[in-house]
Scaffold this motif. Structure first.
Motif, PDB file in Angstrom:
ATOM      1  N   ASN A  12       0.627  -1.129   0.048  1.00  0.00           N
ATOM      2  CA  ASN A  12       0.075   0.084   0.014  1.00  0.00           C
ATOM      3  C   ASN A  12       0.832   1.273   0.078  1.00  0.00           C
ATOM      4  OD1 ASN A  12      -2.717   0.982  -0.202  1.00  0.00           O
ATOM      5  ND2 ASN A  12      -2.572   1.502   1.978  1.00  0.00           N
ATOM      6  N   TYR A  13       0.770   2.004  -1.103  1.00  0.00           N
ATOM      7  CA  TYR A  13       1.727   3.108  -1.221  1.00  0.00           C
ATOM      8  C   TYR A  13       1.219   4.229  -2.149  1.00  0.00           C
ATOM      9  CZ  TYR A  13       6.135   5.897  -1.834  1.00  0.00           C
ATOM     10  OH  TYR A  13       7.066   6.704  -2.000  1.00  0.00           O
ATOM     11  N   TYR A  15       2.186   5.986   1.568  1.00  0.00           N
ATOM     12  CA  TYR A  15       1.637   5.642   3.053  1.00  0.00           C
ATOM     13  C   TYR A  15       0.743   6.769   3.545  1.00  0.00           C
ATOM     14  CZ  TYR A  15       5.251   1.689   3.457  1.00  0.00           C
ATOM     15  OH  TYR A  15       5.854   0.682   3.195  1.00  0.00           O
ATOM     16  N   CYS A  16       0.028   6.363   4.534  1.00  0.00           N
ATOM     17  CA  CYS A  16      -1.003   7.572   5.164  1.00  0.00           C
ATOM     18  C   CYS A  16      -0.006   8.343   6.232  1.00  0.00           C
ATOM     19  CB  CYS A  16      -1.854   6.633   5.871  1.00  0.00           C
ATOM     20  SG  CYS A  16      -3.026   5.543   4.905  1.00  0.00           S
ATOM     21  N   ASP A 298      -7.921   0.223  -7.978  1.00  0.00           N
ATOM     22  CA  ASP A 298      -8.234   0.714  -6.863  1.00  0.00           C
ATOM     23  C   ASP A 298      -8.554  -0.399  -5.981  1.00  0.00           C
ATOM     24  OD1 ASP A 298      -7.887   3.205  -7.639  1.00  0.00           O
ATOM     25  OD2 ASP A 298      -9.877   3.873  -7.144  1.00  0.00           O
ATOM     26  N   TYR A 307      -6.973  -1.509   5.108  1.00  0.00           N
ATOM     27  CA  TYR A 307      -6.412  -0.250   4.391  1.00  0.00           C
ATOM     28  C   TYR A 307      -6.899  -0.427   2.816  1.00  0.00           C
ATOM     29  CZ  TYR A 307      -2.730  -3.463   3.050  1.00  0.00           C
ATOM     30  OH  TYR A 307      -1.804  -4.707   2.387  1.00  0.00           O
ATOM     31  N   TYR A 309      -7.222   1.841  -1.360  1.00  0.00           N
ATOM     32  CA  TYR A 309      -6.470   2.961  -2.445  1.00  0.00           C
ATOM     33  C   TYR A 309      -7.709   3.510  -3.195  1.00  0.00           C
ATOM     34  CZ  TYR A 309      -3.568   5.318  -5.728  1.00  0.00           C
ATOM     35  OH  TYR A 309      -2.991   6.297  -6.769  1.00  0.00           O
ATOM     36  N   THR A 314      -4.060   6.749  -0.401  1.00  0.00           N
ATOM     37  CA  THR A 314      -4.388   5.392   0.474  1.00  0.00           C
ATOM     38  C   THR A 314      -5.020   5.937   1.705  1.00  0.00           C
ATOM     39  OG1 THR A 314      -2.057   5.969   1.420  1.00  0.00           O
ATOM     40  CG2 THR A 314      -2.065   4.354  -0.348  1.00  0.00           C
ATOM     41  N   TYR A 315      -5.731   4.840   2.311  1.00  0.00           N
ATOM     42  CA  TYR A 315      -6.540   5.133   3.560  1.00  0.00           C
ATOM     43  C   TYR A 315      -6.423   3.752   4.291  1.00  0.00           C
ATOM     44  CZ  TYR A 315     -10.433   2.426   1.624  1.00  0.00           C
ATOM     45  OH  TYR A 315     -11.019   1.345   1.376  1.00  0.00           O
ATOM     46  N   GLN A 316      -6.609   4.168   5.704  1.00  0.00           N
ATOM     47  CA  GLN A 316      -6.575   2.913   6.608  1.00  0.00           C
ATOM     48  C   GLN A 316      -7.672   3.325   7.752  1.00  0.00           C
ATOM     49  OE1 GLN A 316      -3.144   1.688   8.751  1.00  0.00           O
ATOM     50  NE2 GLN A 316      -3.864  -0.164   8.978  1.00  0.00           N
ATOM     51  N   SER A 339      -3.484   9.261   3.006  1.00  0.00           N
ATOM     52  CA  SER A 339      -2.226   9.777   2.442  1.00  0.00           C
ATOM     53  C   SER A 339      -2.507  11.412   1.639  1.00  0.00           C
ATOM     54  CB  SER A 339      -1.505   8.920   1.326  1.00  0.00           C
ATOM     55  OG  SER A 339      -2.380   9.068   0.387  1.00  0.00           O
ATOM     56  N   ARG A 350       4.872   4.066  -6.837  1.00  0.00           N
ATOM     57  CA  ARG A 350       3.689   3.022  -6.632  1.00  0.00           C
ATOM     58  C   ARG A 350       3.942   2.074  -7.831  1.00  0.00           C
ATOM     59  NH1 ARG A 350      -0.957   2.140  -4.211  1.00  0.00           N
ATOM     60  NH2 ARG A 350      -2.722   1.220  -5.580  1.00  0.00           N
TER      61      ARG A 350
END
Length: 437
Positions: A12-13, A15-16, A298, A307, A309, A314-316, A339, A350
């Protein structure tokens, strides 16, 4: 000898960043999207009947169904909330993956309700791939039958090893005969793909055990194997037990030898590496695992700690299960962090990082898409990887050697200059370990 510095999967890139206002993502998803994009869906079920001694993922041991029921309701509400976003409605969903934790902790009714809301609220392709992870301890035959009725295509069992000696070392319940009986029962339902996890690098483990694990799996008509190296983290039960009994993991040269013999055995039995660390029989490839590392797609993720994208960010989600449930009870999207909007440089990074999971990097695509930026930033880095015999060039493609496959996480870190250039080794390890800035 090949020594891995980083042993955390980088998928996942960018990063948040806790400093970025999460409302930015919510606002952007409200905007109409004229572009029809494809995506995969991940649904996290964090509950376990027993916690594996080596587990580092978001999990919670539960003994009653009330908590799981509240979580199920929260998951359904999260899916419904996202489905109201214009951007999410524009996504064509190719695969849904129930991971954990232990998705088979869900009751038949709970699983059916979650899957039903996905079908009602999301734009699923007609042949959507549905995958479910299960645990032998709680995946009853009634649940297996329901998965088949619900058109689950892939069912995955977290075996880790069939060796009773190594299972005892890892604190895993059940004997080999219990595992064999379960897989044989599952096979009667003729799922298109049956998958298992195989782990190497356990204390006191020998190479012959890995070969035996893979051969047993092949004899059971397993068509997909996830090959993981054990990562022992401070704070886990296994870490404490290793200190107590003076156990040590195999050294780096033995770890590479174990990976090497596992890869050779898998290929000999008709498996091939689709994306690191996934091996499949031909015609049994996972849509989710393949497209999860496609930089053009996505990833829409639901559940505590999940997490994803979306739309260049990106999100968590929040990790704590009670906090997650509380957010959804108040109709709040349970975001923990997002992010910054991906820059052109980070999009290039990415692309390379996710392509590296497939063992093949397309340099013509990078040149056409990024022109001088690729030339300035990363052309020399890719040549260094070739010079180190971690990859070789074949026309416009850079293909990883077997050492390159083993070192993939370390290779990926080389393509994070936008966030790591000039930083100390300690800072890099903290960022990679936490996957947050």
């Amino acid at each position: 000898m090949y020594r891995r510095e980083y042993k955390v999967s980088i998928s996942n890139y960018p990063y948040c960043n806790k400093k970025v206002d999460v409302k930015k993502l919510e606002e952007e998803l409200e905007q109409d999207s004229n572009e029809q994009k494809e995506a995969v869906v991940y649904i996290h079920i964090p509950f376990c009947a027993e916690i594996c001694d080596f587990c580092i993922y978001c999990h919670e041991q539960v003994v009653n169904n009330d908590k799981i029921e509240k979580y199920t309701n929260a998951l359904i509400r999260e899916i419904q909330e996202y489905s109201r976003k214009s951007y999410v409605r524009s996504l064509s969903i190719k695969a849904i993956y129930f991971g954990g934790g232990t998705p088979s902790m869900l009751s038949v009714n709970q699983f059916d309700r979650i899957l039903s809301v996905c079908k009602e609220c999301l734009n699923l392709v007609s042949d959507v791939e549905i995958s479910v992870e299960v645990n032998v301890l709680n995946a009853t035959e009634k649940k297996i039958e329901q998965f088949k009725y619900s058109r689950v295509k892939r069912i995955s069992v977290g075996i880790q090893t069939f060796s009773e000696k190594t299972r005892e070392t890892l604190g895993l319940p059940l004997k080999q005969k219990d595992l064999l009986n379960f897989i044989n029962m599952m096979g009667q339902y003729e799922f298109p793909v049956m998958a298992i996890d195989v782990m190497y690098g356990e204390p006191c483990q020998e190479k012959e055990e890995i070969i035996q694990d893979i051969e047993i799996a092949s004899d059971l008509n397993i068509s997909h194997i996830s090959l993981y190296q054990l990562c022992v983290i401070r704070g886990t039960k296994l870490f404490s037990r290793m200190q107590q009994f003076d156990w040590v993991q195999p050294d780096e040269s033995m770890l590479y030898a174990m990976f090497n013999v596992a890869d050779d055995t898998l290929q000999k039995l008709g498996f091939y590496n689709t994306v690191i660390p996934e091996y499949s029989k031909y015609g049994k490839e996972s849509v989710f695992w393949k497209d999860n590392f496609n930089p053009q797609l996505d990833r829409l993720s639901f559940g505590a700690s999940a997490y994803g994208y979306l739309n260049g960010r990106t999100y968590q989600n929040v990790c704590n299960v009670d906090t997650y449930i509380n957010y959804l009870q108040k109709f709040k999207v349970p975001l923990d962090s997002i992010s910054e909007k991906v820059t052109v440089l980070q999009k290039l990074e990415r692309d390379i990082i996710l392509q590296s999971r497939t063992q093949v990097i397309d340099t013509k695509y990078l040149e056409d898409e990024y022109n001088e930026l690729y030339e300035q930033m990363y052309k020399e880095t890719l040549q260094e990887i070739i010079d180190q015999q971690l990859a070789y060039r074949e026309k416009n493609l850079i293909k990883f050697t077997k050492p390159g496959m083993y070192m993939q996480e370390d290779i990926a870190v080389k393509f994070m200059k936008s966030i790591l250039e000039g930083k100390s080794r300690l800072y890099k390890k903290m960022v990679i370990g936490n996957q947050k800035i």
